[in-house]
Design a protein around this motif. Sequence first.
Motif, mmCIF file in Angstrom:
data_model
loop_
_atom_site.group_PDB
_atom_site.id
_atom_site.type_symbol
_atom_site.label_atom_id
_atom_site.label_comp_id
_atom_site.label_asym_id
_atom_site.label_seq_id
_atom_site.Cartn_x
_atom_site.Cartn_y
_atom_site.Cartn_z
ATOM 1 N N TYR A 267 0.821 -1.219 0.000
ATOM 2 C CA TYR A 267 0.000 0.000 0.000
ATOM 3 C C TYR A 267 0.840 1.249 0.000
ATOM 4 O O TYR A 267 0.340 2.343 -0.265
ATOM 5 N N LYS B 88 3.847 3.976 -4.629
ATOM 6 C CA LYS B 88 3.237 5.127 -5.261
ATOM 7 C C LYS B 88 2.467 4.701 -6.515
ATOM 8 O O LYS B 88 2.852 3.780 -7.227
ATOM 9 N N ASN B 89 1.452 5.450 -6.717
ATOM 10 C CA ASN B 89 0.605 5.154 -7.875
ATOM 11 C C ASN B 89 1.258 5.739 -9.121
ATOM 12 O O ASN B 89 1.220 6.937 -9.364
ATOM 13 N N LEU B 90 1.848 4.854 -9.904
ATOM 14 C CA LEU B 90 2.567 5.347 -11.086
ATOM 15 C C LEU B 90 1.608 5.801 -12.188
ATOM 16 O O LEU B 90 1.801 6.818 -12.840
ATOM 17 N N TYR B 91 0.552 5.011 -12.410
ATOM 18 C CA TYR B 91 -0.323 5.320 -13.554
ATOM 19 C C TYR B 91 -1.119 6.602 -13.299
ATOM 20 O O TYR B 91 -1.246 7.442 -14.177
ATOM 21 N N GLY B 92 -1.639 6.734 -12.086
ATOM 22 C CA GLY B 92 -2.400 7.928 -11.760
ATOM 23 C C GLY B 92 -1.498 9.154 -11.664
ATOM 24 O O GLY B 92 -1.913 10.265 -12.006
ATOM 25 N N GLN C 131 -14.572 13.890 -0.089
ATOM 26 C CA GLN C 131 -14.569 13.329 -1.451
ATOM 27 C C GLN C 131 -15.548 12.156 -1.610
ATOM 28 O O GLN C 131 -15.726 11.649 -2.715
ATOM 29 N N PHE C 132 -16.157 11.757 -0.473
ATOM 30 C CA PHE C 132 -17.022 10.598 -0.582
ATOM 31 C C PHE C 132 -18.216 10.865 -1.491
ATOM 32 O O PHE C 132 -18.674 10.012 -2.241
ATOM 33 N N LYS C 133 -18.705 12.075 -1.374
ATOM 34 C CA LYS C 133 -19.859 12.372 -2.211
ATOM 35 C C LYS C 133 -19.462 12.953 -3.567
ATOM 36 O O LYS C 133 -20.321 13.225 -4.393
ATOM 37 N N ASN C 134 -18.152 13.182 -3.719
ATOM 38 C CA ASN C 134 -17.703 13.737 -4.997
ATOM 39 C C ASN C 134 -17.199 12.597 -5.868
ATOM 40 O O ASN C 134 -16.034 12.240 -5.841
ATOM 41 N N TYR C 135 -18.169 12.050 -6.617
ATOM 42 C CA TYR C 135 -17.816 10.839 -7.368
ATOM 43 C C TYR C 135 -17.024 11.135 -8.621
ATOM 44 O O TYR C 135 -16.656 10.239 -9.347
ATOM 45 N N VAL D 218 -14.066 12.327 -8.708
ATOM 46 C CA VAL D 218 -12.639 12.080 -8.487
ATOM 47 C C VAL D 218 -12.477 10.673 -7.991
ATOM 48 O O VAL D 218 -13.424 10.035 -7.529
ATOM 49 N N LYS D 219 -11.227 10.209 -8.124
ATOM 50 C CA LYS D 219 -10.934 8.876 -7.635
ATOM 51 C C LYS D 219 -11.129 8.838 -6.125
ATOM 52 O O LYS D 219 -10.917 9.817 -5.421
ATOM 53 N N LYS D 220 -11.464 7.671 -5.664
ATOM 54 C CA LYS D 220 -11.748 7.585 -4.240
ATOM 55 C C LYS D 220 -10.482 7.748 -3.391
ATOM 56 O O LYS D 220 -10.551 8.101 -2.224
#
Lengths: 90, 923
Positions: free
Chosen positions: A11, A14-18, A76-80, A82-84
């Motif tokens: 975990y 780092k997120n390379l693709y994003g 961000q929970f309600k802001n769908y 963007v990525k979670k």
Amino acid sequence: MDSPFKDLLRYKLKNLYGGAKTRKDNRLNLGFDYRDSLMQRNLSNHILRNQTMSDFIGFLNDYMYNILSSVKKLKQFKNYTVKKNDTNIR
Amino acid sequence: MYNNLELFKGTDHRLTINRGVDGVWDTAVYLDEVSTGLYESSTIFILESVNYRGDNLLSKPVSESTSLASLEFEWKIDKYESSDLFMYGAKVESGITKIDVKDTQKIDTLDYYTAVGVDPNGLKIVSALDNEAIQINVALNSSDEGRHQRTLLVYSNDGVDKTLIGRIFFYGEVEGEDERLRVLLQNMGAVLDESDFILFKEHDITEMSPDFILLNQKRRELLLELSNIKPFIGTYKAILNAIDFFGYNNLTLKEYWLNVDSDSSSFGKLHAVPVANSSKWGEAVRKTINVEVPSSNLKKTSRFSLVYKLNAPNGEVDEWDIPLVDELFDFTPEEVLIKLYGLKNKLQKEYLPLSARIIDIVGEGDFFAQKNLNIWNNQNAIAFFSEGHDIKFEHYPTKGNLYIEDISLVLRKVYDPDNITSGDYQKFHDILNAYEHDFKNDFTTSQREDLIEAIELFYESYNDDSLETFNEGIPVGCPVILDGTPSFKQSWEDAKFTWNDADPTGIAPIPNGTVQNHSGITWDNWWKTWVYEIEWLVIGDGFTQQFRGPIDDYIKIPTFLPKVGDVSVEMRTYDMFGHRSYDRESSLFNVKLKEVEFYGFYKAIGDGEWSNRSVDSWENTGGIWELPRNNRKAIVDTDASWYIGLDRANYTHDNPAPGQENFSTVYRYDDIYSETGYSETAGPYFWDNCDFEWRYTSELNWESTRIGPDLAASFLIKDISNGSVLTVNYHNQQLNVIQSGSVTITSATPTGPNDILAWQDIADELNDSTDEIISKFVYNIVVQDTNSDGTADTVLYIAGVGKNYSKTNDFDSVSLVPGVVGGEVKQVTYNPTYDEVDIFSEWREVNRSTHITFCTEISKMPGIKLNKWTITNNTYPDKSDIYYDDNVLTYLFKYPGDYTISIEVEDTNGNKNATSKNILKVK
């Protein structure tokens, strides 16, 4: 022999693709990033000299960091749109 | 080591190799993002660049050790490694291929000696090329979303040394379910469960778990699209948007409409009409369908159909200008079953009104065929080839009424039947015999020629000839000529070819089967146009005549139509090409019967007083003193025939049975016991039959009550011998003198009654006499079979009988010395004479007791053979009709009344005719 951390620290990768999508972003007021320093900054280096303790505290750091950052994730929970796991949250 | 290795990520691309200072190369493989629970795999091919025949080619790595070498693969132990990245191969268990997860792999390289050297570029030189790559399969499958990485170490192992030669870094990311989206959708009342993932068009049905990458995306889209669906549940818009949402842009929604127009041929049938705007294609199709919905003729059924396309035109055409289509492969059969049926259920459950149903899923394909309406304007010469012939024929006579005729009258135009020596008699009867054979007369060629001439002459003089005929059972028929000449153009101008066209020098068979050196066409036969036979079919009421033969003989034929009524004629030709051509003319002839006529006559002496006659002078009266009548009718105007109707010898009839006596006439019969040698029946006038009063007999005399033929003069020679002299005295009434004639017998005296020869000699001598008076008589011996042995043995007498029924052959007295003569009877005329006969064809009033004779010989109808007379008393209908079958009706009218005389006749051929006259009143 397998590594004792096998499958435990994925975990932290780092997120390379994003990251490719946001590497040019210049966002302000995102707050201090305690991701890798919350516990380390609040504990004595003496404690951290032990590699085993250092690794353990690393897990605690991540746990505490998640607790702190979960306040941001509520937004961000309600802001769908963007990525979670988007971290660019004030 | 292995400095020339090349690595490939599947068939996608070559991997970039970075060689470090330690001589170990590094490369990296980035796997595509994958959903939790799903697999993302990558195949790594390892090859080595070699020199093969001077070319730089790829080969399976070649060992760099003389020992048997291999490449070994194992995962690097690392702090961040993820065991969800793994190597795998395949194994077969119980016949089923399964994934085999491998921790390490060891794959042999090519033998060291495969390489025969090293070129200046450091490439191994091989003599044989083996380009089978070393294959490593790596997959990522995780239930944990996030990043995964692991490093694969590559070793060279020759059994002695295990040397690290490279590292391959694998990195992949796993995306899990975004729970936020599910919750948000649920908050809005929409549901898109994990189980719905199979419904999406983009989804791969071979995946075993939900694709959360797709599901997350679709949930976001649904959140955006929900405003266009949710408020419109139950409408076309909702279902159409829902279909689009699931990715089925090429799917057409059709609605079934029920035809309720009872006058329509499609009554009770369903029409599938695309729902507008379901897709561009659906709208295009809907426009082409000439169905207006909603309408009063089409009823909504709430039944829908999902229609997908099997193919689509690609804009190209083949060599026949038929559009080409490409298979779309939108859906495999499995996808139809899984996705479309799932979509159907989803739509019905969440987007359609309760009553609406999707009842079928249809794959539609466009298949083009060429349906052309081709119109050619050929410039080729068109020649009409007519098989067979245009049959036309003529008939003769062409106009006027046609009647059944006496055939002998026709034949007499060319034959003289009385001339036996010329052969006419035989020809005459040959034709009659041929005709009488069931009317299917087929004559010889010469007979046909004669008959054609006879028929033509017969009709040419038809109105000039008397055409009188009165014979029973004679051959009758309607003579006609059938002429097929118009079917054949015989003038050279009509020939549509030149003489050279006929190829008179060629070789061809001719009809008689021989071969001759020309085409068979000659000046004499070209007009036949290869017709070799003609057939005539004459069909009338009750008969059929069929004649068939060579064209020369049958192109023109005579025939006799035996029956009355309409007659159809068909002419057929047969040619050498096997064609039968024909023309049929129905009711070509209408044959009639001539009228049947009759007249009547009776004897009437008048009132017996000359004073009641208006006679200007005795010379002008037609009567004699004993018969005071004044017949002013000229003999030429008399309808009756003296030799047929007026001669009762033609119709003697004796029937004394009750009810038949009135028809009787005096009938003479042999009677050896009579003084005269014969006796007579009474006829109708005898005492018991004469129940009329005396006053009604005023116009009768005793002679007129003898209804019989004339009586000839006769006498009997009962005994005669040699030297006897027979003397006959004759009263010459013109000179009013007695003339005498005699003959002396020179034959031997008969020895007795049994000397038949001697008696016969005497009779012959008398017959041979040249004496004018003696020869007025004919002499015959009358013999008797006295012992009843069947042979006449006894001469009774010699009968001398006048040769004619006239006073010319009468005698005044007869004597025989020596000898005995007796039984003298002088000539008496009993037939009606001009002085006393009354002949009538129209109404006549007579006394009761009048005997009247009716005859038909004045009829022009030929061949009458059966007469049926009917006498009807119209004044007293209670008197039954009287019937009589004979050619001549003789009847004694005894009772008063107005009478109708009717007659029905039948001719030789069975044609029937009738006539009726109110001709008589008996007072």
